[in-house]
Scaffold this motif. Structure first.
Motif, PDB file in Angstrom:
ATOM      1  N   VAL A 127       4.447  -6.885   4.180  1.00 36.18           N
ATOM      2  CA  VAL A 127       5.860  -6.522   4.300  1.00 36.18           C
ATOM      3  C   VAL A 127       6.224  -5.736   3.039  1.00 36.18           C
ATOM      4  CG1 VAL A 127       8.217  -7.328   4.437  1.00 36.18           C
ATOM      5  CG2 VAL A 127       6.430  -8.519   5.710  1.00 36.18           C
ATOM      6  N   VAL A 128       6.615  -4.476   3.224  1.00 34.13           N
ATOM      7  CA  VAL A 128       6.949  -3.603   2.093  1.00 34.13           C
ATOM      8  C   VAL A 128       8.419  -3.213   2.211  1.00 34.13           C
ATOM      9  CG1 VAL A 128       6.465  -1.438   0.927  1.00 34.13           C
ATOM     10  CG2 VAL A 128       4.587  -2.759   1.893  1.00 34.13           C
ATOM     11  N   ARG A 129       9.189  -3.574   1.200  1.00 35.44           N
ATOM     12  CA  ARG A 129      10.639  -3.311   1.150  1.00 35.44           C
ATOM     13  C   ARG A 129      11.339  -3.799   2.424  1.00 35.44           C
ATOM     14  NH1 ARG A 129      11.132  -0.595  -3.383  1.00 35.44           N
ATOM     15  NH2 ARG A 129       9.413   0.716  -4.105  1.00 35.44           N
ATOM     16  N   GLY A 130      10.941  -5.008   2.858  1.00 34.02           N
ATOM     17  CA  GLY A 130      11.597  -5.650   3.995  1.00 34.02           C
ATOM     18  C   GLY A 130      11.079  -5.221   5.357  1.00 34.02           C
ATOM     19  N   GLN A 131      10.121  -4.283   5.431  1.00 35.60           N
ATOM     20  CA  GLN A 131       9.607  -3.801   6.701  1.00 35.60           C
ATOM     21  C   GLN A 131       8.138  -4.177   6.846  1.00 35.60           C
ATOM     22  OE1 GLN A 131      11.645  -2.430   8.998  1.00 35.60           O
ATOM     23  NE2 GLN A 131      13.289  -2.789   7.512  1.00 35.60           N
ATOM     24  N   GLN A 132       7.781  -4.750   7.994  1.00 36.71           N
ATOM     25  CA  GLN A 132       6.378  -5.074   8.236  1.00 36.71           C
ATOM     26  C   GLN A 132       5.579  -3.787   8.448  1.00 36.71           C
ATOM     27  OE1 GLN A 132       5.539  -7.355  11.728  1.00 36.71           O
ATOM     28  NE2 GLN A 132       3.391  -7.630  11.211  1.00 36.71           N
ATOM     29  N   VAL A 133       4.441  -3.702   7.789  1.00 35.97           N
ATOM     30  CA  VAL A 133       3.589  -2.523   7.915  1.00 35.97           C
ATOM     31  C   VAL A 133       2.168  -2.975   8.209  1.00 35.97           C
ATOM     32  CG1 VAL A 133       5.009  -1.129   6.358  1.00 35.97           C
ATOM     33  CG2 VAL A 133       3.123  -2.473   5.432  1.00 35.97           C
ATOM     34  N   GLN A 134       1.424  -2.076   8.831  1.00 42.19           N
ATOM     35  CA  GLN A 134       0.015  -2.310   9.085  1.00 42.19           C
ATOM     36  C   GLN A 134      -0.769  -1.493   8.069  1.00 42.19           C
ATOM     37  OE1 GLN A 134      -1.097  -4.514  11.285  1.00 42.19           O
ATOM     38  NE2 GLN A 134       0.983  -5.002  11.967  1.00 42.19           N
ATOM     39  N   ALA A 135      -0.995  -2.069   6.921  1.00 42.13           N
ATOM     40  CA  ALA A 135      -1.651  -1.322   5.855  1.00 42.13           C
ATOM     41  C   ALA A 135      -2.345  -2.292   4.920  1.00 42.13           C
ATOM     42  CB  ALA A 135      -0.635  -0.486   5.071  1.00 42.13           C
ATOM     43  N   ASP A 136      -3.311  -1.751   4.167  1.00 38.76           N
ATOM     44  CA  ASP A 136      -4.058  -2.530   3.197  1.00 38.76           C
ATOM     45  C   ASP A 136      -3.228  -2.664   1.918  1.00 38.76           C
ATOM     46  OD1 ASP A 136      -7.413  -2.293   1.779  1.00 38.76           O
ATOM     47  OD2 ASP A 136      -5.927  -3.879   1.760  1.00 38.76           O
ATOM     48  N   ALA A 137      -3.201  -3.873   1.346  1.00 42.76           N
ATOM     49  CA  ALA A 137      -2.436  -4.082   0.114  1.00 42.76           C
ATOM     50  C   ALA A 137      -2.936  -3.187  -1.009  1.00 42.76           C
ATOM     51  CB  ALA A 137      -2.520  -5.552  -0.321  1.00 42.76           C
ATOM     52  N   ALA A 138      -4.247  -2.868  -0.996  1.00 41.54           N
ATOM     53  CA  ALA A 138      -4.801  -2.037  -2.055  1.00 41.54           C
ATOM     54  C   ALA A 138      -4.234  -0.623  -2.037  1.00 41.54           C
ATOM     55  CB  ALA A 138      -6.326  -1.977  -1.926  1.00 41.54           C
ATOM     56  N   ALA A 139      -3.674  -0.204  -0.908  1.00 43.65           N
ATOM     57  CA  ALA A 139      -3.102   1.135  -0.833  1.00 43.65           C
ATOM     58  C   ALA A 139      -1.822   1.249  -1.650  1.00 43.65           C
ATOM     59  CB  ALA A 139      -2.814   1.489   0.629  1.00 43.65           C
ATOM     60  N   PHE A 140      -1.228   0.099  -1.976  1.00 41.54           N
ATOM     61  CA  PHE A 140       0.025   0.123  -2.726  1.00 41.54           C
ATOM     62  C   PHE A 140      -0.182  -0.225  -4.201  1.00 41.54           C
ATOM     63  CE2 PHE A 140       2.846   0.531   0.854  1.00 41.54           C
ATOM     64  CZ  PHE A 140       2.109   0.004   1.910  1.00 41.54           C
ATOM     65  N   MET A 141      -1.302  -0.853  -4.558  1.00 42.58           N
ATOM     66  CA  MET A 141      -1.486  -1.364  -5.918  1.00 42.58           C
ATOM     67  C   MET A 141      -2.816  -0.901  -6.482  1.00 42.58           C
ATOM     68  SD  MET A 141      -0.165  -5.288  -5.338  1.00 42.58           S
ATOM     69  CE  MET A 141      -1.044  -5.470  -3.803  1.00 42.58           C
ATOM     70  N   ASN A 142      -2.837  -0.552  -7.757  1.00 45.50           N
ATOM     71  CA  ASN A 142      -4.066  -0.105  -8.413  1.00 45.50           C
ATOM     72  C   ASN A 142      -4.701  -1.268  -9.153  1.00 45.50           C
ATOM     73  OD1 ASN A 142      -2.063  -0.323 -10.322  1.00 45.50           O
ATOM     74  ND2 ASN A 142      -2.885   1.316 -11.627  1.00 45.50           N
ATOM     75  N   MET A 143      -5.158  -2.287  -8.391  1.00 47.79           N
ATOM     76  CA  MET A 143      -5.788  -3.444  -9.011  1.00 47.79           C
ATOM     77  C   MET A 143      -6.861  -3.989  -8.071  1.00 47.79           C
ATOM     78  SD  MET A 143      -2.746  -6.281  -8.482  1.00 47.79           S
ATOM     79  CE  MET A 143      -3.801  -7.637  -8.955  1.00 47.79           C
ATOM     80  N   PRO A 144      -7.932  -4.586  -8.634  1.00 51.96           N
ATOM     81  CA  PRO A 144      -9.026  -5.118  -7.798  1.00 51.96           C
ATOM     82  C   PRO A 144      -8.618  -6.433  -7.148  1.00 51.96           C
ATOM     83  CG  PRO A 144      -9.474  -5.493 -10.127  1.00 51.96           C
ATOM     84  CD  PRO A 144      -8.214  -4.688 -10.076  1.00 51.96           C
ATOM     85  N   LEU A 145      -8.267  -6.376  -5.883  1.00 50.97           N
ATOM     86  CA  LEU A 145      -7.787  -7.569  -5.191  1.00 50.97           C
ATOM     87  C   LEU A 145      -8.912  -8.583  -4.960  1.00 50.97           C
ATOM     88  CD1 LEU A 145      -5.367  -5.975  -2.586  1.00 50.97           C
ATOM     89  CD2 LEU A 145      -4.811  -7.053  -4.761  1.00 50.97           C
ATOM     90  N   LYS A 146     -10.141  -8.112  -4.771  1.00 52.32           N
ATOM     91  CA  LYS A 146     -11.237  -9.055  -4.529  1.00 52.32           C
ATOM     92  C   LYS A 146     -11.465  -9.937  -5.749  1.00 52.32           C
ATOM     93  CE  LYS A 146     -15.984  -9.306  -2.808  1.00 52.32           C
ATOM     94  NZ  LYS A 146     -16.365 -10.338  -3.748  1.00 52.32           N
ATOM     95  N   ASP A 147     -11.391  -9.342  -6.944  1.00 49.20           N
ATOM     96  CA  ASP A 147     -11.549 -10.157  -8.157  1.00 49.20           C
ATOM     97  C   ASP A 147     -10.436 -11.193  -8.269  1.00 49.20           C
ATOM     98  OD1 ASP A 147     -12.711  -7.361 -10.210  1.00 49.20           O
ATOM     99  OD2 ASP A 147     -13.715  -8.570  -8.685  1.00 49.20           O
TER     100      ASP A 147
END
Length: 858
Positions: A127-147
């Motif tokens: 959910v980005v800015r109150g709207q549900q989206v079909q997208a990978d969280a990594a597309a919005f953040m520059n951080m290693p999510l797996k770590d």
């Protein structure tokens, strides 16, 4: 004697002496000025350095408090059994987004720009800015999510959240992450199979301005690290390339600029006077008095310099003090009055320990140690200001020595009241619930450890686990603000119901714990529980709404269940589980047999969840006839559970359990859809009847559920009848009326089930848009044995006719009952005498037989 010969000799003798004296005085003057100027610049530098440290401290504190609040907030979502059940596997989008459990309100109300549920492989929900989206969280953040996932799942304590700084859509943000785990007594989950909840708090200028205002930082903002000015206090946000800054006040520079004009004028005057003195001294060496005059002027200049230095000291933010060898106060700077509200005359001559107090070390001992250690030292002290308010200061001191003798002490006192208050607030938040101010789980654990440390020698105590009834519908329908208002009012009522020696704590959500000290007898506990439940049932007024809740209570007593805090809480939780299963708004004491019941119930709940997923339900159908028993006019759909090991289970075995959990919603939707799809194969005039649970009204949008099924199955709304019990109206009169009117607008029929068993059924018939009523089977069963029940049945039939409603008698089991209902001109009948509930194949055969008989008869 020729005295004229002495004059030249006298002049030559005094001239070099006078010049050296003048030169020496000149050097002393210059040194004095340089010392004063150096001291002034030193004070200014210290003031500016202190301003830098304080600015950096409050920037860091503002950021830390923001992070602490977000950590507490994400824990209330991630450490939640319901969230674990809806998010651990495939995310239940209906629950998370449509029902607003983790939807747009987290952006509109809580200012979270991003909400993500991820696991080791993918982003499951975003959910980005109150709207549900079909997208990978990594597309919005520059951080290693797996770590991040690996780190969280490897923690010994899975409930502990962590934070990261990142760029979210190119702008700095704080990412708070926590493992989603249940907070019930189920076996420990596999950490590597859990999901991770991410809250993204973007540090926008509006947020920073609001956060900074609480710490006096009116211009808190973000800048790139590459644009930072030298010496600018900043709090870097890790690898984002940004830092938090706030404008410096620079009190030292202001001090210098304010003193420069008068100081320059004074120095100019002194320079002119000194030039005149030198000229005068050189012109006449014999006028020794003039030399003494010059020395006096130099002395006055030095005194003026000291006076200016004292003025600088008075302008400093700390107040300066001096005491003599008897520790009596001999000097207090003017800043003392501004900070404490006292005048210096009120304290001069008094001992310093009458003004300042240290609870860890006597001030006299501390001052004595300074002489031996020969080092500067600080001591935290407290005092009462002029208004009586307790304040704190950091005191520094140095001994004043005359040769080898200590003649007194001097030092400064820096006000640290705000710093102490901030530290106390942090300590308070670690032991108290941020919303209600009640003790939290940590303080409860400490309290129980202290109270039970002596075990059987400890004073008896009773632990009450309190869970609110009907809280979630308020939260879902009116929003978190209304839910918070209810929790605050409940907290106050719990405080008002207990004594000073008792403890009231909030564990999270709508769950509270009360520890009654010195109480163990059931009679005392029963009286307390009665008062408590009655208090919580009183309406709570929020805006224009009158909200109603209740409570279920589980009770454990230390001298029965033991002296281990965790075991005592577990027993009370099991007793609470039993209380809720017995109908809520009551209390239960823990008993050993409840363990087996709870385990059985939990196993049945797990089986029921699997049954919903695996579609293990079937429908049976019971026809409804005209009163002569000849024609089928409607069919009631009744659900059965084909349990894999226990066989076919009736609704009584699992519907109450489904109503106590969220399972009633998907189960009811399945029944409605299956009934409509099956009825499509029946003759066009035959109606199908479906029961609606009161819990379904509370936990889902019934109107939208019915509308969606009618659209998807293409089933005519005029052939669908919904049976509703009186409990629906009891919970929410206005809300139920609104829902029923909306259902009628869809074109369906409404039937009041079990009529005659409630408290105000006649009022309901006048208010609500029912098309028919069903007489409760208990009246039909005793109709032949009791004239009163026969009269009740006749009155209900006449009432229904008068109001234009179709009257159905259910539970007809004998020919005599059918005959009496025919005599009383009841419209329709239903019961085992005519037909038991049968599966759809048997019902298809019954329909065929009924149609054949009708054709033969005609």
């Amino acid at each position: 004697m020729d005295t004229t010969a002495d004059t030249p000799s006298d002049v030559s003798r005094h001239t070099p002496i006078t010049r050296r004296l003048v030169a020496a005085l000149g050097v002393l003057f210059v040194l004095g000025v340089l010392v004063a100027v150096a001291a002034l610049f030193n004070i200014a530098q210290k003031l500016d350095a202190q301003d830098v440290d304080e600015t950096r401290f409050y920037i860091q504190r503002a950021l830390d408090n923001r992070i602490t609040a977000t950590k507490n907030y994400i824990t209330s979502y991630a450490y939640w059994t319901t969230a674990y059940e809806h998010l651990s596997g495939e995310v239940d989008v209906q629950w998370a987004y449509a029902d607003q459990n983790m939807g747009k309100t987290l952006f509109t109300n809580d200012e979270l720009e991003g909400v993500f549920v991820i696991d080791r492989e993918r982003t499951k929900y975003a959910v980005v800015r109150g709207q549900q989206v079909q997208a990978d969280a990594a597309a919005f953040m520059n951080m290693p999510l797996k770590d991040l996932v690996d780190e969280l799942q490897a923690q010994p304590d899975l409930t502990r959240p962590t934070i990261r700084y990142t760029l979210f859509e190119g702008w700095p943000a704080v990412v708070t992450a926590s493992v989603i785990v249940p907070n019930d007594e189920r076996p420990q989950v596999n950490a590597r199979e859990t999901s991770i909840l991410l809250f993204v708090d973007q540090l926008t200028p509006v947020k920073l301005r609001k956060v900074g205002m609480g710490y006096g930082l009116t211009d808190l903002n973000l800048v790139k690290d590459t644009t930072l000015e030298p010496g600018q206090p900043a709090v870097p946000l890790d690898s984002t390339g940004y830092s938090l800054i706030s404008q410096l006040q620079r009190p030292g520079q202001h001090l210098l600029w304010s003193l420069a004009p008068p100081l320059g004028g004074a120095l100019l005057i002194l320079a002119l006077l000194t030039a005149y003195f030198f000229r005068y001294a050189m012109r006449t060496a014999r006028q020794v008095d003039a030399s003494y005059d010059s020395l006096e002027k130099s002395k006055q200049a030095l005194e003026a310099s000291e006076e200016r230095f004292r003025a600088v000291a008075e302008a400093a933010s700390d107040w300066i003090w001096e005491i003599d060898s008897q520790q009596r106060i001999t000097y207090l700077s003017a800043r003392f009055n501004a900070v404490t509200g006292f005048s210096d005359q009120q304290w001069l001559g008094q001992e310093i320990e009458q003004l300042l107090f240290c609870d860890t070390l006597p001030i006299a001992s501390w001052l004595g140690n300074l002489v031996e250690e020969q080092n500067a030292s600080n001591l935290r002290c407290s005092y009462r200001d002029h208004s009586g308010q307790l304040r704190f200061c950091r005191v520094s001191a140095r001994p004043i020595q005359d040769k080898a003798t200590v003649t007194g002490y001097r030092g400064t006192a820096s006000d640290i009241t705000d710093e102490v208050a901030a530290h106390a607030q942090v300590q308070h938040l670690s032991l108290h619930d941020a919303l209600t101010g009640l003790p939290n789980r940590n303080k409860l654990a400490r309290h129980l450890d202290d109270a039970l440390i002596a075990k059987e020698h400890s004073a008896p105590l009773a632990l009450l686990m309190v869970d609110l009834d009907n809280f979630k519908p308020i939260n879902d329908s009116l929003g978190h603000a209304a839910g918070d208002a209810v929790l605050l009012e409940v907290a106050q009522r719990l405080r008002d119901s207990t004594r000073e020696q008792d403890l009231v704590a909030r564990l999270g959500g709508d769950e509270f714990v009360i520890v009654l000290s010195g109480v163990e007898h059931s009679a005392e506990i029963d009286r307390f529980c009665t008062r408590l439940i009655d208090s919580l049932q009183q309406p709570i007024h929020y805006e224009s709404h009158s909200l109603h809740i209740g409570a279920s209570i589980g009770v454990a007593v230390s001298r029965r269940q033991g002296y281990v805090p965790g075991e005592l809480i577990r027993c009370a939780d099991i007793a609470l589980y039993q209380a809720k299963s017995e109908g809520k708004k009551t209390w239960c004491y823990f008993a050993s047999h409840m363990n087996d019941q709870i385990q059985h119930r939990r196993q049945l709940e797990n089986d029921l969840r699997q049954a919903v997923k695996n579609n293990e339900f079937i429908l049976h159908f019971q026809p409804r006839y005209t009163v002569d028993g000849q024609e089928i006019v409607a069919v009631e759909s009744l659900v059965r559970w084909q349990h894999p090991t226990q066989g076919l289970l009736s609704p009584d075995a699992f519907i109450p359990l489904a109503e106590q959990t969220d399972l009633i919603v998907p189960l009811s939707r399945w029944v409605l859809r299956e009934a409509c799809e099956t009825a499509l194969t029946w003759p066009g005039s035959l109606m199908v009847s479906v029961n609606l649970s009161p819990a379904q009204f509370e936990r889902s949008d019934v109107v939208e559920d019915v509308r969606q099924v009618l659209i998807e199955t293409h089933f005519p709304a005029s052939r669908l009848e919904l049976e509703i019990t009186e409990n629906v109206m009891l919970n929410d009169v206005d809300g139920a009326l609104q829902v029923m009117n909306a259902l009628k607008e869809l074109g369906v029929r409404l039937n009041m089930d079990d009529f005659g068993t409630g408290y105000s059924s006649l009022g309901y018939l006048r208010t609500y848009p029912f098309d028919g009523i069903k007489i409760d089977k208990r009246f039909i069963a005793s109709m032949s044995n009791s004239s009163n029940d026969r009269a009740v049945v006749q009155a209900i039939i006449n009432l229904g006719k008068a109001m234009g409603l179709t009257v159905t008698a259910e539970g007809v089991e004998t020919l005599a009952q059918l005959g009496s209902l025919g005599t009383d001109e009841c419209h329709e009948v239903q019961g085992y005498f005519l037909s038991r509930p049968i599966d759809k194949q048997a019902f298809a055969a019954l329909l065929e037989s009924s149609q054949s008989m009708s054709r033969t008869g005609s």
